[in-house]
Design a protein around this motif. Structure first.
Motif, short mmCIF file in Angstrom:
data_model
loop_
_atom_site.label_atom_id
_atom_site.label_comp_id
_atom_site.label_asym_id
_atom_site.label_seq_id
_atom_site.Cartn_x
_atom_site.Cartn_y
_atom_site.Cartn_z
N UNK A 183 0.83 -1.20 0.00
CA UNK A 183 0.00 0.00 0.00
C UNK A 183 0.87 1.26 0.00
N UNK A 184 0.25 2.38 -0.41
CA UNK A 184 0.96 3.65 -0.51
C UNK A 184 1.69 4.01 0.80
N UNK A 185 1.03 3.75 1.94
CA UNK A 185 1.68 4.17 3.20
C UNK A 185 2.93 3.37 3.53
N UNK A 186 3.14 2.27 2.81
CA UNK A 186 4.37 1.50 3.01
C UNK A 186 5.31 1.60 1.79
N UNK A 187 5.10 2.65 0.99
CA UNK A 187 5.89 2.81 -0.24
C UNK A 187 7.39 2.84 0.04
N UNK A 188 7.76 3.36 1.21
CA UNK A 188 9.19 3.47 1.54
C UNK A 188 9.84 2.09 1.68
N UNK A 189 8.99 1.06 1.82
CA UNK A 189 9.53 -0.29 1.98
C UNK A 189 9.34 -1.14 0.71
N UNK A 190 8.98 -0.45 -0.36
CA UNK A 190 8.72 -1.15 -1.61
C UNK A 190 9.94 -1.01 -2.53
N UNK A 191 10.66 -2.10 -2.72
CA UNK A 191 11.89 -2.05 -3.51
C UNK A 191 11.62 -1.57 -4.94
N UNK A 192 10.40 -1.85 -5.44
CA UNK A 192 10.10 -1.43 -6.82
C UNK A 192 10.02 0.09 -6.92
#
Lengths: 366, 350
Positions: free
Chosen positions: A288-297
């Protein structure tokens, strides 16, 4: 082993085989969805015990097999170019990307580590604050909760050097995709027991009704599998198409509410590419957007260049059950477990590798 | 003359290979290791002793000669350490030649920074292992490399022994009908190591099975002589790989029964949880013996009386059918091929 040997009882196995043989009046094609079930069917030699009318089709439920090429390339890119510590489950390492596998990248100096739990990767990130740590989050609804939880933990710890490369896929949309294919001929399903442990059984009712196919939630031990097959054949013979639960000692109708809560919190359902099957709408999880900082992509750029499958590989048709692995001209020739053209030849859960082991017995010990 | 001249030429062209770099799989003992051995690179060194590809070489004068390097990580593990492993490993390779091990060389490659107390602990266990096996270290070497250029300590041992006068160990003597005896529980060493590996650690009291096998082997040969046709210790690559190598070399089929495979319940449980097949997990204290069917029961009873082989079992036999293939009859009566693995066994996702 207590709670295991009961489900491997040779006498019980023989009884189920006799019973399946007794009630089967014609040919039936049944797909076991999960790679773990494929693995068990082969490992225990069950395929050779079934009556010849029962044809088992090995489904797309092998996470290693359906992870798209470009994501493997992306993982290798992160390990090589971004110098990240790339963490992965073990059997993902040997799957060939466009140019190489993670195992080859590791041999060439990339920092690739095999872990059993994504939470270990969070610990690694904590211990190595100057390095980026990426977990290759592969798998179905079974591995997604723990992978999601690792992101929650990393967020709570305030880690800025942890991310996951998500390749999470969902079982029900894949079953529909397989059923929608005109060439596919599946008449019944053994649904994946462990996926249902997390998600429950409610998702399968509409599929059984829409496509008029029996779906039996099934476990992984020999007795589980045979009981699941018996229940499916019984429905087929009686013209019923219901959702039944063979694996009731583990699967509750509502699934695991705690795990589902994590999924809901961390992921949203999106379209997804499946290796061999193409893009299936709303068939995978992304952060989800709120976890974007943890999204390697989102955190790192994808490698340049287009990932192309071997034109010789017929994995898609195998995963849909249109052809049997040994009907592929490359099977056992250009494509073997030590030199795989496609992913199903890699994992011990993959249909091609499974048949590579089994088919030889059938051919040579007839 | 022409060929002679060619063979003395030092710049031989490298054989064509389908891999560019050596990967861990090439050292796994499985298919890739065999591929490397078969690739032709070792043809450079070809001679009648090496080409037999046994665990050790049989030299003139009844000598058996072998060498092995030990790079296990971590260097201390449940049930042992790299020191005793290095002694037992070479002792066992000699025992598998039907030889009585006598003299060992011992070489260390130490990474700077190794605490000397750890080195001492390793030396003490080396001494104890030598005493147990009845061998002596007669020469050695110590090198130290920069930090980061090694993994604490690597050990090489080389051993010499005398082949037992009654021993006639040769895979060519194996025929259909011969029985296969496994001397003890399988997979303990590999699982013990995994249980303390970074990232995989789990709590258990599973111990490595590292032990010298020369005494039970010597007793077996003394008692049964030529009836014992071949011995193998299934270390890297496990029992499955050893069985495959022999099926390939003898051009016979191998039939094994899952319900006869001896395995400790804890080890079996750990393998279930980790998604590993115990047949491919490394062992350091068991051996496989191919014996004449007429003495198989007696051999088994004999071995079971020894301390080292109390769990021995007859796991299968050689057959005319499916030459080169190992077929397992599963506990529930199904059949499958037990292949050589391409590389190291990798834990499954789910």
């Amino acid at each position: 082993m207590k709670f295991l040997s009961e489900y491997r009882d040779p006498e019980l196995v023989r009884e189920y085989i006799r019973e399946i043989g007794k009630i089967t009046t014609r040919d039936w094609a049944i797909m076991e969805v999960c790679g773990g079930q494929t693995h068990s069917l082969v490992k225990n030699g069950i395929l050779g015990l079934l009556p010849p009318q029962i044809r088992m089709i090995h489904g797309p439920g092998c996470p290693v097999c359906v992870t798209p090429l470009h994501l493997i390339d992306h993982a290798i890119h992160l390990a090589e170019k971004e110098r990240a510590i790339l963490c992965s489950f073990g059997d993902m390492l040997r799957v060939p990307g466009s140019e190489k596998s993670l195992l080859q990248a590791k041999a060439e100096g990339a920092d690739v580590r095999i872990l059993y739990s994504p939470l270990e990767a969070v610990s690694l990130a904590k211990e190595n604050p100057t390095r980026q740590v990426v977990f290759f989050a592969v798998g179905f609804e079974t591995t997604a909760p723990a992978n999601g939880l690792s992101v929650v933990h990393a967020a709570e710890l305030g880690l800025s050097n942890y991310s996951i490369l998500t390749s999470h896929v969902l079982v029900p949309p894949a079953m529909e995709a397989v059923l929608d294919d005109e060439e596919a001929s599946i008449q019944g399903f053994l649904a994946a027991g462990h996926v249902c442990t997390v998600m429950g059984t409610a998702e399968y009712g509409p599929i059984a009704a829409k496509y008029k196919v029996p779906i039996v939630v099934t476990g992984f031990e020999p007795v589980d599998l045979l009981q699941g097959i018996l229940m499916t054949v019984r429905q087929l013979e009686e013209g019923r198409y219901e959702v039944e639960n063979q694996y009731s000692r583990v699967v509750r109708p509502e699934g695991n509410p705690g795990a589902r809560k994590v999924l809901e919190r961390v992921f949203e359902v999106k379209d997804r590419d499946w290796r061999g099957l193409g893009t299936i709408p709303m068939s995978g999880y992304e952060l989800r957007e709120e976890y974007a900082a943890f999204d390697a992509k989102r955190k790192f750029e994808a490698p340049e260049g287009k990932a192309e499958e071997s034109s010789l590989c017929m994995a898609g048709q195998v995963l849909k059950g249109i052809i049997k692995p040994q009907e592929c001209p490359q099977f056992g020739k250009a494509c073997t477990p030590s030199n795989p053209l496609g992913a199903p030849m890699v994992s011990s859960e993959g249909a091609c590798a499974a048949y590579y082991h089994f088919y030889h017995v059938m051919e040579e010990t007839k | 003359m022409e060929t002679n001249k060619k063979s003395l030429h030092w710049e031989c062209p490298m054989p064509e290979l389908d891999f560019d770099v050596i990967t861990l799989g090439h050292g796994s003992g499985g298919l890739l290791t065999n591929k490397l051995l078969d690739s032709g690179v070792f043809d450079l060194l070809s001679n009648e002793y090496l080409d037999k590809r046994h665990d050790g070489a049989f030299l003139p004068g009844g000598l058996a000669f072998t060498t092995d390097s030990f790079v296990v990580s971590p260097i201390f593990f449940p049930g042992g350490n790299i020191g005793e492993l290095a002694i037992n490993g070479t002792v066992n390779d000699l025992a598998m030649c039907g030889a009585v091990p006598k003299f060992l060389s011992l070489s260390f490659i130490i990474e700077e920074g190794l605490p000397v107390t750890r080195f001492w602990d390793i030396l003490v266990s080396i001494r104890n292992a030598c005493a147990t096996a009845g061998v002596v270290v007669v020469t050695g070497d110590t090198k130290v490399v920069e930090r980061g250029k090694g993994d604490q300590i690597f050990i090489n041992t080389t051993g010499i022994g005398y082949t037992h006068p009654k021993a006639k160990i040769d895979s060519r003597r194996i025929g259909a009908g011969d029985k296969i005896i496994l001397s003890g529980n399988l997979a303990a060493h590999g699982v013990a190591i995994l249980s303390v590996r970074e990232g995989l650690a789990f709590e258990s009291d599973i111990l490595s099975d590292t032990r010298a096998l020369n005494r039970p082997v010597e007793a077996l040969i003394e008692r049964f002589g030529e009836g014992v046709k071949l011995l193998r210790d299934p270390t890297r690559g496990g029992v499955a790989t050893a069985l495959n190598e022999i099926a390939r070399d003898t051009r016979l089929g191998t039939e094994i029964r899952e319900d006869q495979l001896p395995i400790a319940e804890q080890v079996a449980g750990a393998c279930e949880i980790l998604g590993l097949d115990p047949l491919y997990v490394a062992n350091e204290g068991i051996f496989l013996a191919w014996v004449d069917a007429s003495i198989a029961d007696e051999c088994l009873a004999f071995l079971r009386q020894t301390d080292e082989c109390a769990e021995a079992a007859c796991i299968g036999e050689m057959v005319e059918e499916h030459p080169g293939k190992v077929i397992l009859q599963s506990s529930i009566g199904g059949r499958r091929v037990v292949n050589m693995l391409p590389g190291e066994q990798l834990p499954r996702i789910c």
